[in-house]
Structure formats: C-alpha cells, structure tokens
Write a protein that holds these residues in place. Structure first.
Motif, mmCIF file in Angstrom:
data_model
loop_
_atom_site.group_PDB
_atom_site.id
_atom_site.type_symbol
_atom_site.label_atom_id
_atom_site.label_comp_id
_atom_site.label_asym_id
_atom_site.label_seq_id
_atom_site.Cartn_x
_atom_site.Cartn_y
_atom_site.Cartn_z
ATOM 1 N N ASP A 144 0.814 -1.216 0.000
ATOM 2 C CA ASP A 144 0.000 0.000 0.000
ATOM 3 C C ASP A 144 0.850 1.270 0.000
ATOM 4 O OD1 ASP A 144 -2.226 -1.607 0.073
ATOM 5 O OD2 ASP A 144 -2.532 -1.429 2.236
ATOM 6 N N THR A 145 2.002 1.207 0.687
ATOM 7 C CA THR A 145 2.811 2.409 0.890
ATOM 8 C C THR A 145 3.834 2.634 -0.219
ATOM 9 O OG1 THR A 145 2.590 2.070 3.283
ATOM 10 C CG2 THR A 145 4.282 3.634 2.546
ATOM 11 N N PHE A 146 4.399 1.550 -0.740
ATOM 12 C CA PHE A 146 5.526 1.682 -1.666
ATOM 13 C C PHE A 146 5.204 1.138 -3.051
ATOM 14 C CE2 PHE A 146 7.255 1.062 2.654
ATOM 15 C CZ PHE A 146 7.903 2.268 2.821
ATOM 16 N N GLY A 147 3.988 1.374 -3.501
ATOM 17 C CA GLY A 147 3.565 0.842 -4.799
ATOM 18 C C GLY A 147 4.462 1.260 -5.943
ATOM 19 N N GLU A 148 4.818 2.552 -5.993
ATOM 20 C CA GLU A 148 5.656 3.046 -7.094
ATOM 21 C C GLU A 148 7.052 2.450 -7.047
ATOM 22 O OE1 GLU A 148 5.711 7.265 -7.179
ATOM 23 O OE2 GLU A 148 3.549 7.475 -7.492
ATOM 24 N N GLU A 149 7.632 2.379 -5.839
ATOM 25 C CA GLU A 149 8.970 1.810 -5.695
ATOM 26 C C GLU A 149 8.987 0.341 -6.101
ATOM 27 O OE1 GLU A 149 7.429 3.682 -3.599
ATOM 28 O OE2 GLU A 149 8.761 5.089 -2.553
ATOM 29 N N ILE A 150 7.928 -0.382 -5.759
ATOM 30 C CA ILE A 150 7.850 -1.802 -6.114
ATOM 31 C C ILE A 150 7.797 -1.971 -7.631
ATOM 32 C CG2 ILE A 150 6.398 -3.864 -5.983
ATOM 33 C CD1 ILE A 150 5.553 -2.894 -3.178
ATOM 34 N N CYS A 151 6.973 -1.160 -8.280
ATOM 35 C CA CYS A 151 6.854 -1.239 -9.748
ATOM 36 C C CYS A 151 8.161 -0.870 -10.437
ATOM 37 C CB CYS A 151 5.734 -0.322 -10.230
ATOM 38 S SG CYS A 151 4.081 -0.852 -9.719
ATOM 39 N N ALA A 152 8.928 0.011 -9.810
ATOM 40 C CA ALA A 152 10.164 0.494 -10.431
ATOM 41 C C ALA A 152 11.326 -0.477 -10.274
ATOM 42 C CB ALA A 152 10.550 1.853 -9.842
ATOM 43 N N SER A 153 11.183 -1.449 -9.387
ATOM 44 C CA SER A 153 12.278 -2.390 -9.122
ATOM 45 C C SER A 153 11.809 -3.822 -9.372
ATOM 46 C CB SER A 153 12.760 -2.246 -7.669
ATOM 47 O OG SER A 153 13.654 -3.287 -7.328
ATOM 48 N N LYS A 154 12.389 -4.454 -10.372
ATOM 49 C CA LYS A 154 12.018 -5.836 -10.698
ATOM 50 C C LYS A 154 12.331 -6.771 -9.530
ATOM 51 C CE LYS A 154 12.902 -9.582 -13.983
ATOM 52 N NZ LYS A 154 13.694 -10.021 -15.171
ATOM 53 N N ALA A 155 13.480 -6.563 -8.895
ATOM 54 C CA ALA A 155 13.876 -7.430 -7.782
ATOM 55 C C ALA A 155 12.906 -7.299 -6.617
ATOM 56 C CB ALA A 155 15.294 -7.084 -7.326
ATOM 57 N N THR A 156 12.500 -6.063 -6.316
ATOM 58 C CA THR A 156 11.561 -5.848 -5.217
ATOM 59 C C THR A 156 10.197 -6.432 -5.553
ATOM 60 O OG1 THR A 156 12.710 -3.812 -4.584
ATOM 61 C CG2 THR A 156 10.484 -4.117 -3.744
ATOM 62 N N ALA A 157 9.758 -6.248 -6.793
ATOM 63 C CA ALA A 157 8.461 -6.788 -7.215
ATOM 64 C C ALA A 157 8.449 -8.311 -7.113
ATOM 65 C CB ALA A 157 8.150 -6.346 -8.638
ATOM 66 N N GLU A 158 9.542 -8.934 -7.523
ATOM 67 C CA GLU A 158 9.624 -10.396 -7.441
ATOM 68 C C GLU A 158 9.634 -10.862 -5.989
ATOM 69 O OE1 GLU A 158 13.103 -11.335 -9.668
ATOM 70 O OE2 GLU A 158 12.065 -11.288 -11.611
ATOM 71 N N TRP A 159 10.337 -10.104 -5.129
ATOM 72 C CA TRP A 159 10.352 -10.455 -3.707
ATOM 73 C C TRP A 159 8.953 -10.356 -3.115
ATOM 74 C CZ3 TRP A 159 8.947 -7.272 0.385
ATOM 75 C CH2 TRP A 159 9.124 -7.836 1.659
ATOM 76 N N VAL A 160 8.227 -9.294 -3.445
ATOM 77 C CA VAL A 160 6.867 -9.105 -2.931
ATOM 78 C C VAL A 160 5.974 -10.259 -3.370
ATOM 79 C CG1 VAL A 160 4.770 -7.702 -3.125
ATOM 80 C CG2 VAL A 160 6.968 -6.606 -2.701
ATOM 81 N N MET A 161 6.038 -10.616 -4.646
ATOM 82 C CA MET A 161 5.186 -11.701 -5.158
ATOM 83 C C MET A 161 5.529 -13.031 -4.515
ATOM 84 S SD MET A 161 2.987 -10.345 -7.066
ATOM 85 C CE MET A 161 2.293 -11.887 -7.692
ATOM 86 N N ASP A 162 6.827 -13.289 -4.294
ATOM 87 C CA ASP A 162 7.248 -14.554 -3.690
ATOM 88 C C ASP A 162 6.772 -14.655 -2.243
ATOM 89 O OD1 ASP A 162 8.898 -17.045 -3.697
ATOM 90 O OD2 ASP A 162 10.028 -15.948 -2.167
ATOM 91 N N LEU A 163 6.983 -13.595 -1.468
ATOM 92 C CA LEU A 163 6.553 -13.637 -0.068
ATOM 93 C C LEU A 163 5.031 -13.653 0.030
ATOM 94 C CD1 LEU A 163 7.435 -13.712 2.862
ATOM 95 C CD2 LEU A 163 7.419 -11.211 2.883
ATOM 96 N N LYS A 164 4.378 -12.952 -0.861
ATOM 97 C CA LYS A 164 2.913 -12.955 -0.893
ATOM 98 C C LYS A 164 2.381 -14.375 -1.108
ATOM 99 C CE LYS A 164 -0.866 -11.012 -3.663
ATOM 100 N NZ LYS A 164 -1.200 -10.076 -4.764
ATOM 101 N N ARG A 165 2.971 -15.076 -2.058
ATOM 102 C CA ARG A 165 2.541 -16.459 -2.331
ATOM 103 C C ARG A 165 2.781 -17.356 -1.129
ATOM 104 N NH1 ARG A 165 5.443 -20.519 -3.191
ATOM 105 N NH2 ARG A 165 7.304 -19.252 -3.604
ATOM 106 N N LYS A 166 3.959 -17.208 -0.512
ATOM 107 C CA LYS A 166 4.283 -18.056 0.640
ATOM 108 C C LYS A 166 3.353 -17.766 1.814
ATOM 109 C CE LYS A 166 8.751 -17.138 0.779
ATOM 110 N NZ LYS A 166 10.198 -17.210 1.162
ATOM 111 N N CYS A 167 3.058 -16.496 2.038
ATOM 112 C CA CYS A 167 2.161 -16.138 3.138
ATOM 113 C C CYS A 167 0.759 -16.693 2.913
ATOM 114 C CB CYS A 167 2.097 -14.617 3.297
ATOM 115 S SG CYS A 167 3.499 -13.883 4.154
ATOM 116 N N ILE A 168 0.256 -16.562 1.688
ATOM 117 C CA ILE A 168 -1.089 -17.066 1.378
ATOM 118 C C ILE A 168 -1.158 -18.569 1.592
ATOM 119 C CG2 ILE A 168 -2.743 -17.457 -0.485
ATOM 120 C CD1 ILE A 168 -1.893 -14.709 -1.610
ATOM 121 N N ASP A 169 -0.173 -19.303 1.064
ATOM 122 C CA ASP A 169 -0.162 -20.766 1.215
ATOM 123 C C ASP A 169 -0.071 -21.177 2.686
ATOM 124 O OD1 ASP A 169 -0.278 -20.930 -1.509
ATOM 125 O OD2 ASP A 169 1.840 -21.434 -1.798
ATOM 126 N N THR A 170 0.805 -20.492 3.423
ATOM 127 C CA THR A 170 0.988 -20.830 4.833
ATOM 128 C C THR A 170 -0.268 -20.531 5.637
ATOM 129 O OG1 THR A 170 3.364 -20.407 4.726
ATOM 130 C CG2 THR A 170 2.361 -20.356 6.905
#
Length: 366
Positions: free
Chosen positions: A210-236
């Motif tokens: 919610d807070t760092f939407g622009e920064e996430i979109c601007a960084s491929k590495a950060t976006a991939e990290w967000v998606m990976d942790l998001k998936r792990k959190c949902i599954d867990t």
C-alpha cells in the motif's frame, strides 16, 4: 528525504560541487572523508599540507574538515585524540554543524546515546537525520520493529527536510540511506514470516504494497520479492486455517483465512469456501452467506458455493431461499462439463434429500 546521488569518484573529481556543498573547504573535506573511508580512515602524511584534509583545515576551519581529521585518528588507533578534535571544533561551528558532530560521535557508540541526542534537539533537519541514523542502527542490529517505529516517527519531517547531512554520514560509515524505509519493512516481513508469525507478516506485507507501490513497480527485484513472499504467506495462512478448522478452532481459522484473503490471492474461491464453513461453524450466518455469494459471483458453476449458501441460509432459518440454493447446487453438479463433478450427483442428491427432510422436521418443530 533527498537521497544522495553523489558518489566517491564524483566528490573527488567534480570541481563544480562547490555550489552544492557550499564552499571549497567543504568539498576538500568531503574528498578527505571519501579517501579515508575507502582506506579505513587511514591517512598517510596526515599533517602534510598537500593532503586534502590538511588543505581543508588550513583553507578554512570547518566541521567537515575536523570530522575527517578525527576519523583519520580513529583509523590510526588514536580515539582519545579524535575525541579531542571533536570537542575542539564545537566552539568554531554553527549550531547545525555542532549537532552533526554530536550525531557522528554517537553513531559509533550506543543506540541509547542517539536517543539521548534526539531528546534534546530542536532543529528539524538534524532531528530528521538522527531518526534516519537511529533506524539504520536498529536495522543493522536486527531490531526491525524498532527500526520501523523510528522511521514512522520521522514521517512528518520527511517532506520539509533534505537529509543533506546523511551524505556525510554515508561517506564516514559506508552506510546507505537510499530506500531505507522499504528495506526495513522488508526485513521485518521476512523476520516475522521466518519466526512463524504469518498473520503479522501478511499485515506488514500489505503495508509495503500500500505504501511503496511506485517503488515496487520500479524495481524488478523488489516486485519479485513481494510476489514470492505474498505467495508463501497465502499458502501458509491457508494451511494454518485448515489445521485450525479441522481442530475445531473456528476463530483461528477465520483469522487466518481472512489474512490470506487480504493479500489478494489470484484464485480466492477455495479460501472463501473454507471461511464460509468456519463462519457457519461459529453460527455467523451472515458472514458465511457473504462468502458463499462471493464464491458464486466469481464462479457461477461452483457447486461448493451453492452448498455453503444453503448451509448459511438454513442456519439463518431462511428455508425457502435455502431450498432454492440446494436445487441450484444439484443443477450445477448435474450439468457440469467436468465429468468428475457430474459423478458426484447421486451422492449429492442423497445428501440434499436428507437435508430437506431435516429442514422440514425443524420447520414442523418450530
């Protein structure tokens, strides 16, 4: 905060930096800091007038020049002499430079001393720098919650302060303050998840999104990290919810399913069905019905959606609508393009008949 875009090579080679760093003596002192930082503050020929440090102090006494000299002495194993230099310069500097000196002296000591400095400061610019430094120190210590608290404390100052003194801190200690907020939040998320606190990790991750939407979109590495942790959190969280539901811990099941859904899973239908089940087990018929209707809205061919709708409506004593939901469930199963689902029809019909018999018995008793 204005992040520094000035690197070591630029500081040493660019003669036009005098306009951005105020004076030639300031540029020379920064040169000394860069050279010393790269060589662990060790100066060969410290007192030689040809050295940038000596040039800085001779040209015009300044906080920056004395900082460079003091740190060079620390690098040579002369901490007491370094502190004397720090103390000497206080009478020769303006208030803002004195605050910077205090901050630098405390950066190399204890967090509590930085807290002490913050408690007596009245200058917003120095206060902002102190808060950023404090957050960085907590980050390096691994105390991520306090790092977050420190940054939140400085949010009101961020729009009005440049954070220019952080350039000096970066040169001296080799620290980076660029992207500090999202870095701290990221470490906090990972720490919470690793320690089994998936609900809190999901909450922290939502805050990052919610807070760092622009920064996430601007960084491929950060976006991939967000998606990976998001998936792990949902599954867990879904797995934890399943365990709680099967153990009769319906409150915990609802909490975990809700947390998983808050992260926006790409296909939330399965979790919605489970949360409807958990809600019905708590006799929260309205909540259970809302989840069932959401399932049907997303997938009108979901027989599980109509099943959960029947249970919720029946529990709420809306027997007419419950019966309609039951008939819809049978129709969806019978006409499904999926052969495996169609095979469920005989069993579903038997269950439906039993439910209707039970429902009629309840109606007569009432």
């Amino acid at each position: 905060m204005r992040e520094s875009s000035v690197n070591a090579d630029t500081l040493i080679s660019d003669p036009d930096l005098s306009t951005s760093l105020s004076d030639v003596h300031h540029v020379l002192a920064h040169k000394a800091l860069v050279k010393d930082a790269e060589k662990v503050f060790y100066l060969i020929g410290l007192l030689m007038c040809t050295h940038p440090l000596a040039k800085s102090i001779v040209t015009r006494p300044s906080a920056m020049g004395h900082i460079a000299k003091a740190l060079a002495q620390i690098g040579k194993g002369e901490p007491e002499e370094a502190m004397e230099v720090f103390d000497l310069v206080f009478g020769r500097c303006n208030p803002n430079e004195s605050n910077l000196l205090l901050l630098i002296k405390k950066c190399d000591t204890a967090i509590s001393r930085v807290h002490d400095l913050i408690s007596v400061l009245r200058d917003d610019e120095t206060m902002y720098c102190c808060i950023q430094v404090l957050a960085k120190m907590y980050l390096m210590k691994g105390d991520y919650p306090r790092a977050v608290q420190s940054l939140e404390r400085g949010q009101d100052l961020a729009s009005s302060c440049t954070g220019s003194d952080l350039e000096t801190i970066s040169l001296i200690f080799g620290w980076t303050f660029e992207g500090l907020q999202i870095t701290v939040q990221r470490y906090l998320c990972e720490d919470l998840y690793a320690s089994g606190r998936a609900v809190e990790a999901a909450e922290a991750l939502r805050k990052i999104i919610d807070t760092f939407g622009e920064e996430i979109c601007a960084s491929k590495a950060t976006a991939e990290w967000v998606m990976d942790l998001k998936r792990k959190c949902i599954d867990t969280l879904e797995s934890l919810g399943d365990t709680a539901l099967s153990s009769g811990e319906h409150d915990n099941a609802v909490t975990r399913y809700t947390s998983a859904l808050s992260l926006g899973p790409s296909n939330p239908i399965g979790i919605l069905v489970k949360r409807s089940n958990a809600g019905a087990s708590k006799r929260l018929w309205v909540d259970a019905l809302m989840d069932a209707n959401e399932v049907i809205k997303r997938d009108p061919s979901s027989h599980l959606g109509y099943e959960r709708k029947y249970v919720a409506l029946h529990g709420a004593q809306d027997y007419g609508e419950a019966n309609n939901a039951l008939l819809h469930m049978l129709s969806v199963i019978e006409n499904s393009p999926d052969e495996e689902i169609r095979r469920l029809y005989p069993q579903a019909l038997t269950v439906a008949v039993n439910w209707q018999v039970q429902g009629e018995g309840i109606c007569q008793a009432e």
